[in-house]
Design a protein around this motif. Structure first.
Motif, PDB file in Angstrom:
ATOM      1  N   ILE A   1       0.847  -1.192   0.000  1.00 37.44           N
ATOM      2  CA  ILE A   1       0.000   0.000   0.000  1.00 37.44           C
ATOM      3  C   ILE A   1       0.891   1.254   0.000  1.00 37.44           C
ATOM      4  CG2 ILE A   1      -0.219  -0.048   2.547  1.00 37.44           C
ATOM      5  CD1 ILE A   1      -3.007   1.164   2.217  1.00 37.44           C
ATOM      6  N   GLY A   2       0.552   2.223  -0.818  1.00 32.64           N
ATOM      7  CA  GLY A   2       1.311   3.480  -0.845  1.00 32.64           C
ATOM      8  C   GLY A   2       2.672   3.409  -1.511  1.00 32.64           C
ATOM      9  N   SER A   3       2.968   2.289  -2.189  1.00 28.48           N
ATOM     10  CA  SER A   3       4.291   2.160  -2.823  1.00 28.48           C
ATOM     11  C   SER A   3       4.365   2.943  -4.137  1.00 28.48           C
ATOM     12  CB  SER A   3       4.626   0.688  -3.076  1.00 28.48           C
ATOM     13  OG  SER A   3       3.663   0.107  -3.938  1.00 28.48           O
ATOM     14  N   GLY A   4       3.215   3.191  -4.761  1.00 30.51           N
ATOM     15  CA  GLY A   4       3.198   3.942  -6.022  1.00 30.51           C
ATOM     16  C   GLY A   4       2.864   3.106  -7.241  1.00 30.51           C
ATOM     17  N   LYS A   5       2.141   2.010  -7.038  1.00 28.04           N
ATOM     18  CA  LYS A   5       1.787   1.120  -8.165  1.00 28.04           C
ATOM     19  C   LYS A   5       1.002   1.860  -9.257  1.00 28.04           C
ATOM     20  CE  LYS A   5      -0.450  -1.677  -5.413  1.00 28.04           C
ATOM     21  NZ  LYS A   5      -0.121  -1.084  -4.105  1.00 28.04           N
ATOM     22  N   SER A   6       0.005   2.636  -8.841  1.00 27.42           N
ATOM     23  CA  SER A   6      -0.847   3.339  -9.820  1.00 27.42           C
ATOM     24  C   SER A   6      -0.042   4.354 -10.615  1.00 27.42           C
ATOM     25  CB  SER A   6      -2.003   4.051  -9.120  1.00 27.42           C
ATOM     26  OG  SER A   6      -2.769   3.125  -8.407  1.00 27.42           O
ATOM     27  N   THR A   7       0.869   5.051  -9.939  1.00 27.03           N
ATOM     28  CA  THR A   7       1.710   6.035 -10.621  1.00 27.03           C
ATOM     29  C   THR A   7       2.581   5.337 -11.656  1.00 27.03           C
ATOM     30  OG1 THR A   7       1.724   7.336  -8.596  1.00 27.03           O
ATOM     31  CG2 THR A   7       3.355   7.914 -10.252  1.00 27.03           C
ATOM     32  N   VAL A   8       3.170   4.215 -11.272  1.00 32.23           N
ATOM     33  CA  VAL A   8       4.001   3.448 -12.210  1.00 32.23           C
ATOM     34  C   VAL A   8       3.141   2.973 -13.386  1.00 32.23           C
ATOM     35  CG1 VAL A   8       5.332   1.301 -12.495  1.00 32.23           C
ATOM     36  CG2 VAL A   8       5.732   2.760 -10.505  1.00 32.23           C
TER      37      VAL A   8
ATOM     38  N   GLN B   1       6.038   5.065   2.505  1.00 28.14           N
ATOM     39  CA  GLN B   1       4.815   4.283   2.281  1.00 28.14           C
ATOM     40  C   GLN B   1       3.698   4.764   3.211  1.00 28.14           C
ATOM     41  OE1 GLN B   1       5.585   0.130   3.067  1.00 28.14           O
ATOM     42  NE2 GLN B   1       3.765  -0.568   1.993  1.00 28.14           N
ATOM     43  N   LEU B   2       4.018   4.917   4.492  1.00 26.83           N
ATOM     44  CA  LEU B   2       3.037   5.378   5.487  1.00 26.83           C
ATOM     45  C   LEU B   2       2.510   6.766   5.154  1.00 26.83           C
ATOM     46  CD1 LEU B   2       4.586   4.232   8.892  1.00 26.83           C
ATOM     47  CD2 LEU B   2       2.350   3.597   8.010  1.00 26.83           C
ATOM     48  N   ASN B   3       3.428   7.682   4.830  1.00 25.67           N
ATOM     49  CA  ASN B   3       3.015   9.057   4.513  1.00 25.67           C
ATOM     50  C   ASN B   3       2.114   9.103   3.293  1.00 25.67           C
ATOM     51  OD1 ASN B   3       4.436  10.114   6.656  1.00 25.67           O
ATOM     52  ND2 ASN B   3       6.266  10.538   5.453  1.00 25.67           N
ATOM     53  N   ARG B   4       2.527   8.401   2.233  1.00 26.24           N
ATOM     54  CA  ARG B   4       1.733   8.400   0.996  1.00 26.24           C
ATOM     55  C   ARG B   4       0.347   7.825   1.233  1.00 26.24           C
ATOM     56  NH1 ARG B   4       6.058   5.774  -2.539  1.00 26.24           N
ATOM     57  NH2 ARG B   4       7.342   7.551  -3.123  1.00 26.24           N
TER      58      ARG B   4
ATOM     59  N   LYS C   1      -1.773  -1.432  10.074  1.00 29.59           N
ATOM     60  CA  LYS C   1      -2.530  -2.679  10.123  1.00 29.59           C
ATOM     61  C   LYS C   1      -2.558  -3.342   8.751  1.00 29.59           C
ATOM     62  CE  LYS C   1      -6.198  -2.939  13.578  1.00 29.59           C
ATOM     63  NZ  LYS C   1      -7.608  -2.632  13.828  1.00 29.59           N
ATOM     64  N   ILE C   2      -2.794  -2.510   7.724  1.00 33.88           N
ATOM     65  CA  ILE C   2      -2.845  -3.031   6.349  1.00 33.88           C
ATOM     66  C   ILE C   2      -1.470  -3.556   5.935  1.00 33.88           C
ATOM     67  CG2 ILE C   2      -3.217  -2.426   3.913  1.00 33.88           C
ATOM     68  CD1 ILE C   2      -5.361  -0.396   4.960  1.00 33.88           C
ATOM     69  N   ILE C   3      -0.424  -2.763   6.231  1.00 30.20           N
ATOM     70  CA  ILE C   3       0.951  -3.179   5.894  1.00 30.20           C
ATOM     71  C   ILE C   3       1.273  -4.518   6.554  1.00 30.20           C
ATOM     72  CG2 ILE C   3       3.411  -2.655   6.260  1.00 30.20           C
ATOM     73  CD1 ILE C   3       2.712   0.318   5.787  1.00 30.20           C
TER      74      ILE C   3
ATOM     75  N   SER D   1       5.545  -9.251   3.534  1.00 28.19           N
ATOM     76  CA  SER D   1       6.657  -8.377   3.918  1.00 28.19           C
ATOM     77  C   SER D   1       7.404  -7.953   2.651  1.00 28.19           C
ATOM     78  CB  SER D   1       7.611  -9.134   4.847  1.00 28.19           C
ATOM     79  OG  SER D   1       8.257 -10.163   4.110  1.00 28.19           O
ATOM     80  N   ARG D   2       8.223  -6.913   2.774  1.00 30.01           N
ATOM     81  CA  ARG D   2       9.021  -6.469   1.612  1.00 30.01           C
ATOM     82  C   ARG D   2       9.856  -7.630   1.083  1.00 30.01           C
ATOM     83  NH1 ARG D   2      12.128  -0.943   3.051  1.00 30.01           N
ATOM     84  NH2 ARG D   2      12.696  -0.986   0.860  1.00 30.01           N
ATOM     85  N   GLU D   3      10.476  -8.376   1.993  1.00 25.56           N
ATOM     86  CA  GLU D   3      11.335  -9.492   1.594  1.00 25.56           C
ATOM     87  C   GLU D   3      10.551 -10.537   0.800  1.00 25.56           C
ATOM     88  OE1 GLU D   3      12.989  -7.079   4.480  1.00 25.56           O
ATOM     89  OE2 GLU D   3      11.154  -8.245   4.777  1.00 25.56           O
ATOM     90  N   GLU D   4       9.339 -10.860   1.279  1.00 25.50           N
ATOM     91  CA  GLU D   4       8.512 -11.853   0.579  1.00 25.50           C
ATOM     92  C   GLU D   4       8.147 -11.348  -0.820  1.00 25.50           C
ATOM     93  OE1 GLU D   4       6.087 -14.030   4.221  1.00 25.50           O
ATOM     94  OE2 GLU D   4       5.431 -12.041   3.569  1.00 25.50           O
TER      95      GLU D   4
END
Length: 195
Positions: free
Chosen positions: A9-16, A135-138, A152-154, A159-162
């Motif tokens: 969530i908030g990583s920027g998928k839609s922007t990409v 990520q949290l701020n976005r 909670k959603i994160i 996880s990032r690693e997964e």
């Protein structure tokens, strides 16, 4: 070639996704499909009312998404019931989209590729990654949600690693749109050659 585009969530998928569209690449977002699956007067809407009743309808008889999200977030059984309504509609929408796509490759934005163990559905997977603070701020400024709600959603997502473990390509989204554009341009020329 079908490319899965994922990230927390908030990583920027839609922007990409929108940056790939600038290259005339067809892009579909599974979240948008899921939202549309419950649009007023759709088959999913009536199936939803049939299963869940009308307590989630707002004054315009539309589904109150926020109320529903809160409810199913704490109720795994009801979440599964909702998924049984929404997922088949989303799968059909995406399948039709891919079949009718005219671009050299197609991108499907799917937040939960790792979680749904569906990596094999894609020829390649792009993971959009960024630092947790960003990520949290976005996510909190976009969704008008509290930091606790976003956390909670994160914590409910992979996880990032997964997520990174299934990536063929990684886009780091910690800086600005220009940097993002450079990374997308690079991947676009790579995919154009591959396809």
């Amino acid at each position: 070639m079908i490319i899965g585009l994922t990230g927390g969530i908030g990583s920027g998928k839609s922007t990409v996704g929108s940056l790939f569209k600038k290259h005339d690449i067809e892009v579909i977002d599974a979240d948008d499909c899921a939202r549309d699956a419950l649009n007023k007067s759709s088959s999913g809407y009536f199936e939803f009312i049939n299963k869940f009743g009308d307590s989630f309808l707002d004054k315009n008889n539309e589904i109150d998404r926020r109320k529903l999200r809160k409810y199913i977030f704490n109720n795994k059984e009801k979440q599964k019931e909702l998924e049984l309504i929404v997922h088949p509609i989303v799968r059909k929408t995406i399948s039709d989209f891919v079949l009718n796509s005219k671009s050299s490759y197609t991108i499907i934005i799917v937040p939960l590729i790792f979680e749904t163990d569906s990596a094999n559905n894609y020829d390649r997977i792009i993971v959009v990654d960024c630092d947790k603070e960003i990520q949290l701020n976005r996510a909190s400024s976009r969704d008008r949600s509290t930091t606790e709600e976003i956390l909670k959603i994160i914590n409910n997502q992979a996880s990032r690693e997964e997520r990174l473990s299934i990536a063929h390509d990684v886009i780091i989204n910690n800086t600005d749109i220009l940097d993002l554009e450079k990374q997308v341009n690079k991947l676009h020329s790579k995919y154009s050659k591959l396809s």
